[in-house]
Design a protein around this motif. Structure first.
Motif, short mmCIF file in Angstrom:
data_model
loop_
_atom_site.label_atom_id
_atom_site.label_comp_id
_atom_site.label_asym_id
_atom_site.label_seq_id
_atom_site.Cartn_x
_atom_site.Cartn_y
_atom_site.Cartn_z
N LYS A 96 0.83 -1.20 0.00
CA LYS A 96 0.00 0.00 0.00
C LYS A 96 0.87 1.25 0.00
CE LYS A 96 -3.78 0.56 0.03
NZ LYS A 96 -4.75 0.96 -1.04
N VAL A 97 1.94 1.25 0.79
CA VAL A 97 2.85 2.41 0.80
C VAL A 97 3.42 2.65 -0.59
CG1 VAL A 97 5.05 3.30 1.66
CG2 VAL A 97 3.46 2.20 3.23
N GLU A 98 3.85 1.58 -1.25
CA GLU A 98 4.41 1.72 -2.60
C GLU A 98 3.37 2.27 -3.56
OE1 GLU A 98 7.01 -0.86 -5.86
OE2 GLU A 98 6.28 -1.81 -4.03
N ALA A 99 2.12 1.83 -3.42
CA ALA A 99 1.06 2.33 -4.28
C ALA A 99 0.79 3.82 -4.02
CB ALA A 99 -0.22 1.52 -4.07
N ILE A 100 0.82 4.23 -2.75
CA ILE A 100 0.60 5.64 -2.41
C ILE A 100 1.72 6.50 -2.98
CG2 ILE A 100 0.56 7.28 -0.48
CD1 ILE A 100 -0.78 5.02 1.18
N LEU A 101 2.94 6.04 -2.86
CA LEU A 101 4.07 6.80 -3.40
C LEU A 101 3.96 6.92 -4.92
CD1 LEU A 101 7.06 5.37 -1.31
CD2 LEU A 101 5.78 7.50 -0.93
#
Length: 365
Positions: A96-101
């Motif tokens: 999820k963090v990678e998707a947000i970034l």
């Protein structure tokens, strides 16, 4: 740096100006020339993406603060993250963090300040930053995990700038952060300098450490150690009974004088929060210039205003930028100034909470 103006436009230009100054500071070092040119090109591209989003009716701030984990191996006195951002919920997954970034990059976000907790306690931290080289990351760390391997990886990611936290001299740093912290930070600075890494330091300004932390000789000593960016954060009394640690009116005025002098005469960048916001018509939170994402995905006005009506586990970042709470803050007409050097939304925290509660009661956006 002190660009007088109103609204996000002046702040956006200031972000680009700051990056441009940083690139110019390193032009004498061939290690940085190509990296600096590439970074500037990427930031101009991000500005173009923000303009396209604005034309489509979406306000994209150039700057995000992302508290990527609540975990920390320190217990610093008065730490806002420890006092304001605790939760029993699971933290955002790495996916999820990678998707947000990635979404932040696609929307045109230029700079993300990575905070915590201690960011290096987040698994795969440098894998995550490596996935979006288009974004400039200011990585705030207590330096305890800046080992040889981490520094080698940072040197392969010139878009990630480590910012090492100290409180001025050894006595004050160790008193707030633990015995031996100051020596470990200086050791990490030396290893970063030898590795030709661009790095900075962050100092929380209080009424007690103000003279030491802003002293010219102290700053010159840190520059000799390789430090080229100084990030000042005015103390916010999130811990009850610590109001006296806030800067006095005289110290706020003296900070302005010193910053103007240092920016003219020192080969370094100086950023001050919330002090610099006064130059842009007041508080830049709630998406006007930046916003905060906590470790659980809540999108908040700023780290010192832990209220949210939008969570990134439930919606994309693009939708969260239209937060009704943000809109109510920005359209309220309330004068959110920091002329006294204090966080506007922290001072008005009951008002912000009231906006959120009235929104929940009405059930309307």
């Amino acid at each position: 740096m002190r660009r007088r103006g109103v609204g996000g436009t002046a702040f956006e230009q200031s972000v680009l100006d700051t990056i441009r100054i940083g690139a110019r500071l390193t032009m004498h070092d061939p290690w940085f020339v190509i990296r600096g040119a590439r970074l500037l090109w990427r930031q101009r591209s991000a500005a173009q993406r923000r303009r396209r989003q604005k034309a489509a009716g979406v306000r994209v701030p150039p700057f995000l603060i992302f508290s990527i984990t609540e975990r920390c191996n320190f217990r610093c006195a008065g730490c806002y993250a420890n006092l304001l951002h605790r939760s029993e919920r699971p933290e955002l997954t790495a996916e999820k963090v990678e998707a947000i970034l990635g979404e932040a990059r696609d929307l045109g976000v230029s700079v993300i300040l990575i905070a915590g907790g201690e960011p290096f306690l987040r698994p795969r931290l440098l894998d995550l930053t490596a996935s979006v080289p288009e974004i400039l990351f200011l990585l705030f760390t207590n330096a305890s995990r800046l080992d040889r391997s981490a520094i080698e990886r940072l040197c392969r990611q010139p878009h990630v700038i480590p910012i090492l936290s100290i409180e001025g001299d050894e006595q004050r740093t160790d008193a707030r952060r633990g015995v031996g912290t100051h020596a470990r930070v200086l050791d990490a600075m030396e290893r970063l300098r030898r590795a030709h890494a661009f790095f900075g330091t962050a100092m929380t300004l209080t009424s007690e450490n103000f003279d030491t932390a802003t002293d010219r000789q102290h700053l010159e000593d840190l520059q000799v150690r390789g430090c080229r960016l100084f990030y000042y954060i005015n103390y916010v009394p999130v811990e009850p009974g610590t109001d006296a640690l806030q800067l006095s009116v005289h110290q706020v005025e003296e900070l302005e004088r010193r910053l103007e002098a240092y920016r003219r005469s020192m080969p370094a960048l100086f950023i001050a929060f919330p002090h610099d916001e006064a130059a842009f018509g007041g508080c830049l939170a709630a998406g006007r210039g930046f916003l905060h994402i906590n470790a659980f995905g809540d999108v908040e006005p700023c780290p010192f205003s832990p209220y949210s009506d939008s969570n990134l586990n439930e919606m994309p970042l693009r939708d969260a930028l239209g937060s009704p709470l943000f809109r109510r803050i920005l359209e309220s007409g309330v004068d959110l100034n920091e002329r006294d050097g204090r966080c506007a939304l922290w001072k008005r925290r009951e008002w912000v909470l009231g906006l959120l509660e009235s929104e929940e009661e009405s059930g309307s956006p």
